[in-house]
Design a protein around this motif. Structure first.
Motif, PDB file in Angstrom:
ATOM      1  N   ILE A  71      65.992  37.884  10.830  1.00 17.45           N
ATOM      2  CA  ILE A  71      64.682  37.817   9.328  1.00 17.45           C
ATOM      3  C   ILE A  71      66.048  38.861   8.200  1.00 17.45           C
ATOM      4  O   ILE A  71      66.058  38.273   7.394  1.00 17.45           O
ATOM      5  CB  ILE A  71      63.769  38.461   9.688  1.00 17.45           C
ATOM      6  N   THR A  72      66.441  40.536   8.830  1.00 14.45           N
ATOM      7  CA  THR A  72      66.867  41.002   8.695  1.00 14.45           C
ATOM      8  C   THR A  72      67.798  42.024   8.850  1.00 14.45           C
ATOM      9  O   THR A  72      67.861  41.797  10.209  1.00 14.45           O
ATOM     10  CB  THR A  72      65.743  42.646   7.199  1.00 14.45           C
ATOM     11  N   VAL A  73      68.920  42.288   8.635  1.00 19.84           N
ATOM     12  CA  VAL A  73      69.911  43.258   9.459  1.00 19.84           C
ATOM     13  C   VAL A  73      70.469  43.811   8.087  1.00 19.84           C
ATOM     14  O   VAL A  73      70.196  44.021   7.492  1.00 19.84           O
ATOM     15  CB  VAL A  73      70.664  42.059  10.543  1.00 19.84           C
ATOM     16  N   ASN A  74      71.097  44.687   8.590  1.00 20.51           N
ATOM     17  CA  ASN A  74      71.472  46.423   8.574  1.00 20.51           C
ATOM     18  C   ASN A  74      72.971  45.984   8.227  1.00 20.51           C
ATOM     19  O   ASN A  74      73.767  45.075   9.083  1.00 20.51           O
ATOM     20  CB  ASN A  74      71.440  47.847   8.423  1.00 20.51           C
ATOM     21  N   PRO A  75      73.844  46.795   7.643  1.00 19.04           N
ATOM     22  CA  PRO A  75      75.029  46.634   7.360  1.00 19.04           C
ATOM     23  C   PRO A  75      76.157  46.795   8.414  1.00 19.04           C
ATOM     24  O   PRO A  75      77.162  45.625   9.069  1.00 19.04           O
ATOM     25  CB  PRO A  75      75.483  47.151   6.371  1.00 19.04           C
ATOM     26  N   ALA A  76      75.657  47.497   9.805  1.00 18.21           N
ATOM     27  CA  ALA A  76      75.968  47.009  10.642  1.00 18.21           C
ATOM     28  C   ALA A  76      76.035  46.801  11.415  1.00 18.21           C
ATOM     29  O   ALA A  76      77.545  46.481  12.551  1.00 18.21           O
ATOM     30  CB  ALA A  76      75.595  49.479  11.368  1.00 18.21           C
ATOM     31  N   MET A  77      74.797  45.601  11.568  1.00 19.15           N
ATOM     32  CA  MET A  77      74.663  45.431  11.995  1.00 19.15           C
ATOM     33  C   MET A  77      75.746  43.652  11.603  1.00 19.15           C
ATOM     34  O   MET A  77      77.080  43.367  13.031  1.00 19.15           O
ATOM     35  CB  MET A  77      73.627  44.929  12.474  1.00 19.15           C
ATOM     36  N   ALA A  78      75.856  43.489  10.808  1.00 24.13           N
ATOM     37  CA  ALA A  78      76.906  43.155  10.059  1.00 24.13           C
ATOM     38  C   ALA A  78      78.711  42.607  10.895  1.00 24.13           C
ATOM     39  O   ALA A  78      79.086  42.213  11.280  1.00 24.13           O
ATOM     40  CB  ALA A  78      76.663  43.066   9.058  1.00 24.13           C
ATOM     41  N   ARG A  79      78.430  44.267  10.666  1.00 20.09           N
ATOM     42  CA  ARG A  79      79.890  45.161  10.912  1.00 20.09           C
ATOM     43  C   ARG A  79      80.209  44.814  12.549  1.00 20.09           C
ATOM     44  O   ARG A  79      81.531  44.299  12.657  1.00 20.09           O
ATOM     45  CB  ARG A  79      80.530  46.050  10.774  1.00 20.09           C
ATOM     46  N   ILE A  80      79.507  44.874  13.538  1.00 19.78           N
ATOM     47  CA  ILE A  80      79.720  44.580  14.785  1.00 19.78           C
ATOM     48  C   ILE A  80      79.933  43.189  15.261  1.00 19.78           C
ATOM     49  O   ILE A  80      80.946  42.908  15.848  1.00 19.78           O
ATOM     50  CB  ILE A  80      78.226  45.072  15.557  1.00 19.78           C
ATOM     51  N   LEU A  81      79.135  42.349  14.218  1.00 18.06           N
ATOM     52  CA  LEU A  81      79.495  41.095  14.695  1.00 18.06           C
ATOM     53  C   LEU A  81      80.404  40.156  13.811  1.00 18.06           C
ATOM     54  O   LEU A  81      80.911  39.101  13.800  1.00 18.06           O
ATOM     55  CB  LEU A  81      78.430  40.058  14.866  1.00 18.06           C
TER      56      LEU A  81
ATOM     57  N   GLU B 172      81.449  40.661   6.643  1.00 18.17           N
ATOM     58  CA  GLU B 172      81.477  41.256   5.680  1.00 18.17           C
ATOM     59  C   GLU B 172      79.845  41.772   5.566  1.00 18.17           C
ATOM     60  O   GLU B 172      79.849  42.869   4.584  1.00 18.17           O
ATOM     61  CB  GLU B 172      81.823  40.652   4.742  1.00 18.17           C
ATOM     62  N   ARG B 173      79.108  41.022   5.167  1.00 14.08           N
ATOM     63  CA  ARG B 173      77.914  41.687   4.496  1.00 14.08           C
ATOM     64  C   ARG B 173      76.584  40.878   5.581  1.00 14.08           C
ATOM     65  O   ARG B 173      76.714  40.052   5.901  1.00 14.08           O
ATOM     66  CB  ARG B 173      77.397  41.177   3.206  1.00 14.08           C
ATOM     67  N   PRO B 174      75.498  41.567   5.249  1.00 13.01           N
ATOM     68  CA  PRO B 174      74.427  40.870   5.979  1.00 13.01           C
ATOM     69  C   PRO B 174      74.310  39.438   5.892  1.00 13.01           C
ATOM     70  O   PRO B 174      73.107  38.917   6.648  1.00 13.01           O
ATOM     71  CB  PRO B 174      73.258  42.179   6.100  1.00 13.01           C
ATOM     72  N   GLU B 175      73.517  39.482   4.929  1.00 12.45           N
ATOM     73  CA  GLU B 175      73.576  38.163   3.749  1.00 12.45           C
ATOM     74  C   GLU B 175      74.725  36.684   5.008  1.00 12.45           C
ATOM     75  O   GLU B 175      74.576  35.317   4.927  1.00 12.45           O
ATOM     76  CB  GLU B 175      73.782  37.877   2.737  1.00 12.45           C
ATOM     77  N   ASP B 176      75.625  37.544   5.100  1.00 12.85           N
ATOM     78  CA  ASP B 176      76.177  36.449   5.447  1.00 12.85           C
ATOM     79  C   ASP B 176      76.147  35.934   7.158  1.00 12.85           C
ATOM     80  O   ASP B 176      75.907  35.040   7.983  1.00 12.85           O
ATOM     81  CB  ASP B 176      77.501  36.899   5.716  1.00 12.85           C
ATOM     82  N   LEU B 177      76.148  37.043   7.753  1.00 17.66           N
ATOM     83  CA  LEU B 177      75.251  37.051   9.034  1.00 17.66           C
ATOM     84  C   LEU B 177      74.154  36.025   9.131  1.00 17.66           C
ATOM     85  O   LEU B 177      74.068  34.980   9.889  1.00 17.66           O
ATOM     86  CB  LEU B 177      75.196  38.418   9.559  1.00 17.66           C
ATOM     87  N   ILE B 178      73.166  36.689   8.465  1.00 14.75           N
ATOM     88  CA  ILE B 178      72.277  35.443   8.164  1.00 14.75           C
ATOM     89  C   ILE B 178      71.815  33.791   7.979  1.00 14.75           C
ATOM     90  O   ILE B 178      71.585  33.412   9.173  1.00 14.75           O
ATOM     91  CB  ILE B 178      70.672  36.138   7.548  1.00 14.75           C
ATOM     92  N   ALA B 179      72.743  34.026   7.335  1.00 13.86           N
ATOM     93  CA  ALA B 179      73.540  32.696   6.905  1.00 13.86           C
ATOM     94  C   ALA B 179      74.216  31.932   8.256  1.00 13.86           C
ATOM     95  O   ALA B 179      73.645  30.795   8.464  1.00 13.86           O
ATOM     96  CB  ALA B 179      73.732  32.451   5.752  1.00 13.86           C
TER      97      ALA B 179
END
Length: 818
Positions: free
Chosen positions: A158-168, A171-178
């Motif tokens: 649903i939502t993630v912060n930038p650190a979550m995106a970096r861990i996985l 580059e951006r939270p939106e990229d991870l969610i998509a």
């Protein structure tokens, strides 16, 4: 009443109540007659004037929402800042405006507006605090080092912060969610782990310190730890999971390293004992316990006794610890103490362990039982001077004894005779009956040679099937010929090996000091020359050296001259041998092998002329020709659609050190069009005997061109494991000397298995050379060595014949696929 009221006409205050005066901190008569907007902060005046105009012009009834002409004006600020008397402060107020209905219908004056003010300071402060709180939360969310997420129960972010995106790895939270719409399948390495996670969080409501392996965007795997909880609605239904994630890959690796270190300490061959500052034993590994015979219960918290006191000076251990405290380290050989057993020789090192302040806290002693090493040193001294197979003096001891014999001969006026022996057909016995039979022949030859010489004479083995007989204090005459005849006589008797009678006659060269040589080197060289003459003289088994044998050197010079013209006369040619994979012999490569079609000698193998080319420097142009010819032939096969994936070309030591090698490879690739990845250059371990840094630089430069690199004849040269992590190589080629007897020689089998395992662990390909039988192939396949070449598949073939071979392989493969 608390509300402030004012009646306004044309923007001017007509009257105010006390509530308005208190809010403005002014007297009522100070407010009457002033413009209302002048009482507010300048930033709010424009909005206030617009509000007054709206109150005057907008009808009291609500406008029709469908009437665009009467659409409500743009939304105005609901809070205004009323300036107080001191002009330095303002109070936030909410404002309502109502147009007053004229008392008399005929009154045409500008309508009056009733303005009502309420103190909004508390509400403003609460709103600001809410905004500040939201900003702080957003800051924590956006800048947190740990990943923060919220997911649906069905596995979508649903939502993630930038650190979550970096861990996985995004580059951006939106990229991870998509990108990740199925967390279990796309994020977790093992989807079952996600199921375990959801089962726990549904059952317990929370998950704490949940460790798992997850996939990053680039496919790499990391370890993470999660803390999460359920988010439920008013009906108790789970609407989301929210939690945090942290990358613990380094911690897991550190834990693994610590665990490994503990296992290493407890499993190393060396005994390790830790002593505290009071010289009490704090710990000892299993090796130390086995070495000394003392159990842990006998050692822990007991005074340390590292040596046998009776065999050392008084206060020896105290002196060691003082040295360690002073310099940090001590190493030496001591006598160790063993429970219920005699003392034993031990190598011991003691090191200091200090805390962060630099204060010594413990001593660590590493102990090694060197009883066997002491015996081995004696054995090594024997090995340094004697051949281990025959127990005859080796080259080193032979040279030393000949030096002494020549010195004595000079003093006494006598002679020294050297007989150089080489066993004919010995290679055939090795090939047909195996190395064990060959070794037995060598031992029997050594025994028979000792029977025909005096105690003062020396019988030695130089190498392989070459022996030396040195006769000292030789008078005039042909004593060497007499001894040679006796040797031929005793070696003419059959050797009974493996229930078979084998014959292995020698060729013998004879030379004398000072008649034909003045030094040990000349004696051996001339005897060697005479031996080769004897080998080519038919029935005559021995020959004494003569000056005319120098003609051999002239022949070698002529051979070199012929070799210099071989390129121009198109006498060189390449033969090709396939590299195949698996039991189906799928061709995965081809090796180009040079041959010389000499106008008089016929087809000459590389073993006869390549060393000469190396010594003369001709190997440089020959190597360039070989590379270019191989690549041109490869492109012809490629045009026919039958080319294997790669072609291998050997690079000699002399070529490798040539400064033009890199440019030659680049030029050939550009000119012929061979894809760089299809060219494999085979080098030997001998490149390590030179400038290692330059060798590494050359290999890196070749690798940068895109070609692949192989180590040829691995294990027979400078077999240092250090270069395996330094050299950018792709393939190890196991030398055929290890493959030849791999099916029945346990040592060769162990060497091959070790090389294969080493290559696999380091990420190299491995190719076995010289495969000649099904038994060898079966062993290699069972040892995970699926690439090989040798006579079992094909001998090296001329280009035309190899083309037919490739066409046949392609046809067979097409039939198999059909």
């Amino acid at each position: 009443m608390d509300a402030g009221l004012a009646v306004i006409r044309d923007g001017v205050v007509l009257c105010v109540n006390r509530g308005f005066a208190r809010l403005a901190r002014r007297k009522p008569d100070h407010l009457v007659g002033r413009h209302l907007d002048a009482l507010f902060l300048e930033d709010d005046r424009a909005a206030l004037v617009q509000a007054l105009q709206t109150a005057v012009t907008v009808p009291e009834t609500s406008p029709d929402p469908t009437d665009r002409e009467n659409e409500a004006p743009e939304r105005l600020p609901s809070v205004f800042r009323l300036r107080r008397l001191d002009r330095d402060t303002a109070v936030s107020v909410t404002m309502q405006m109502v147009r007053l209905t004229p008392i008399r219908p005929e009154d045409t004056e500008t309508p009056m507006v009733l303005v009502a003010l309420n103190n909004a300071t508390r509400e403003t402060e609460m709103a600001q605090a809410l905004r500040d709180s939201e900003a702080r939360y957003r800051g924590l969310f956006e800048h947190a080092l740990e990943g923060i997420y919220q997911t649906t129960p069905t596995g979508q972010y649903i939502t993630v912060n930038p650190a979550m995106a970096r861990i996985l790895g995004f580059e951006r939270p939106e990229d991870l969610i998509a990108a990740r719409d199925d967390i279990g399948q796309q994020t977790y390495l093992d989807p079952d782990v996600r199921h375990r996670f959801t089962d726990m969080i549904v059952t317990d409501g929370v998950v704490e310190h949940f460790e798992a392996q997850v996939l990053r965007k680039d496919g790499s795997v990391i370890w993470v730890t999660e803390n999460a909880r359920c988010v439920r609605d008013q009906n108790g239904e789970i609407v989301a999971y929210e939690g945090t994630m942290a990358n613990i890959t380094e911690r897991k690796q550190a834990d693994a390293d610590l665990h490994l270190m503990a296992k290493v300490v407890n499993s190393v061959h060396e005994g390790i004992v830790i002593i505290d500052r009071d010289c009490l034993i704090w710990g000892a590994n299993e090796a130390y316990q086995r070495m000394t015979g003392y159990d842990a219960a006998d050692l822990l918290s007991r005074p340390a006794r590292l040596t046998t006191p009776e065999l050392h000076e008084p206060d020896f251990e105290a002196a060691i610890l003082e040295e360690v405290e002073r310099s940090g380290h001590w190493v030496g050989e001591v006598w160790g103490q063993r429970r219920n057993a005699p003392p034993f020789p031990m190598e011991m090192s003691v090191s200091a362990v200090r805390d962060r302040k630099g204060d010594l806290t413990h001593y660590v002693s590493a102990c090694t039982d060197i009883t066997k090493r002491k015996r081995d040193e004696e054995h090594i001294r024997f090995q340094a001077n004697y051949d281990m197979l025959t127990h005859l003096p080796n080259r080193y001891l032979i040279m030393d004894r000949l030096e002494q014999a020549i010195l004595k001969a000079r003093r006494d006026g006598t002679r020294v005779c050297v007989l150089f022996l080489d066993l004919d057909r010995f290679k055939n016995i090795n090939d047909l009956y195996g190395h064990a039979a060959g070794d037995e022949i060598l031992k029997l030859v050594a025994r028979r040679l000792r029977q025909v010489v005096r105690m003062s004479d020396t019988v030695g083995r130089l190498a392989g099937d070459e022996f030396i007989v040195a006769l000292t204090d030789v008078a005039s005459g042909d004593i060497g010929d007499q001894v040679a005849e006796k040797i031929i006589e005793v070696l003419s008797e059959a050797f009974l090996i493996l229930d078979a009678e084998l014959f292995c006659l020698p060729s013998i060269g004879v030379t004398y000091f000072p008649d034909q040589a003045d030094t040990v080197e000349e004696l051996l060289r001339n005897a060697d020359i005479a031996m080769y003459h004897a080998k080519h003289m038919g029935d005559r088994r021995f020959v004494a050296y003569s000056e005319d044998m120098a003609q051999r050197s002239i022949e070698m010079m002529n051979l070199e001259n012929d070799l210099r013209h071989a390129l121009n006369r198109n006498e060189l040619e390449l033969h090709y041998q396939p590299k195949v994979a698996g039991s189906r012999h799928h061709v995965v490569g081809v090796e180009a092998l040079i041959r010389w079609r000499h106008p008089r000698r016929g087809l000459v193998g590389p073993g006869e002329f390549v060393p000469l080319a190396e010594d003369s420097g001709l190997i440089i142009p020959i190597g360039r020709w070989t590379l270019a010819t191989a690549c041109e032939q490869y492109m012809r096969w490629r045009a026919q659609g039958i080319a294997p994936p790669s072609i291998s070309v050997n690079v000699s030591m002399r070529q490798f050190t040539d400064s033009s090698l890199l440019e030659s490879v680049r030029e050939v690739l550009d000119r012929t069009g061979v894809p760089a990845g299809c060219l494999d250059l085979e080098i030997t371990e001998s490149v390590m005997t030179g400038d290692v840094e330059r060798a590494v630089a050359t290999l890196n430069a070749l690798k940068a061109l895109g070609v692949t690199l192989s180590i040829d004849d691995f294990g027979t040269g400078y077999s240092s494991l250090n270069y395996l992590k330094t050299f950018p190589i792709d393939t190890l080629k196991i030398d055929q000397t290890f493959v030849r007897d791999v099916s029945h020689d346990t040592k060769d089998a162990a060497i091959v298995t070790t090389i294969v395992t080493l290559a696999r662990n380091l990420g190299f390909n491995v190719v076995a050379e010289g495969v000649e039988s099904q038994e060898q192939l079966d062993f290699l396949l069972a040892s995970d060595c699926g690439l090989f070449q040798g006579y079992f598949v094909s001998r090296p073939l001329a280009a035309a014949d190899f083309t037919l071979f490739l066409q046949t392989c392609q046809t067979d493969r097409q039939h198999a696929q059909a």
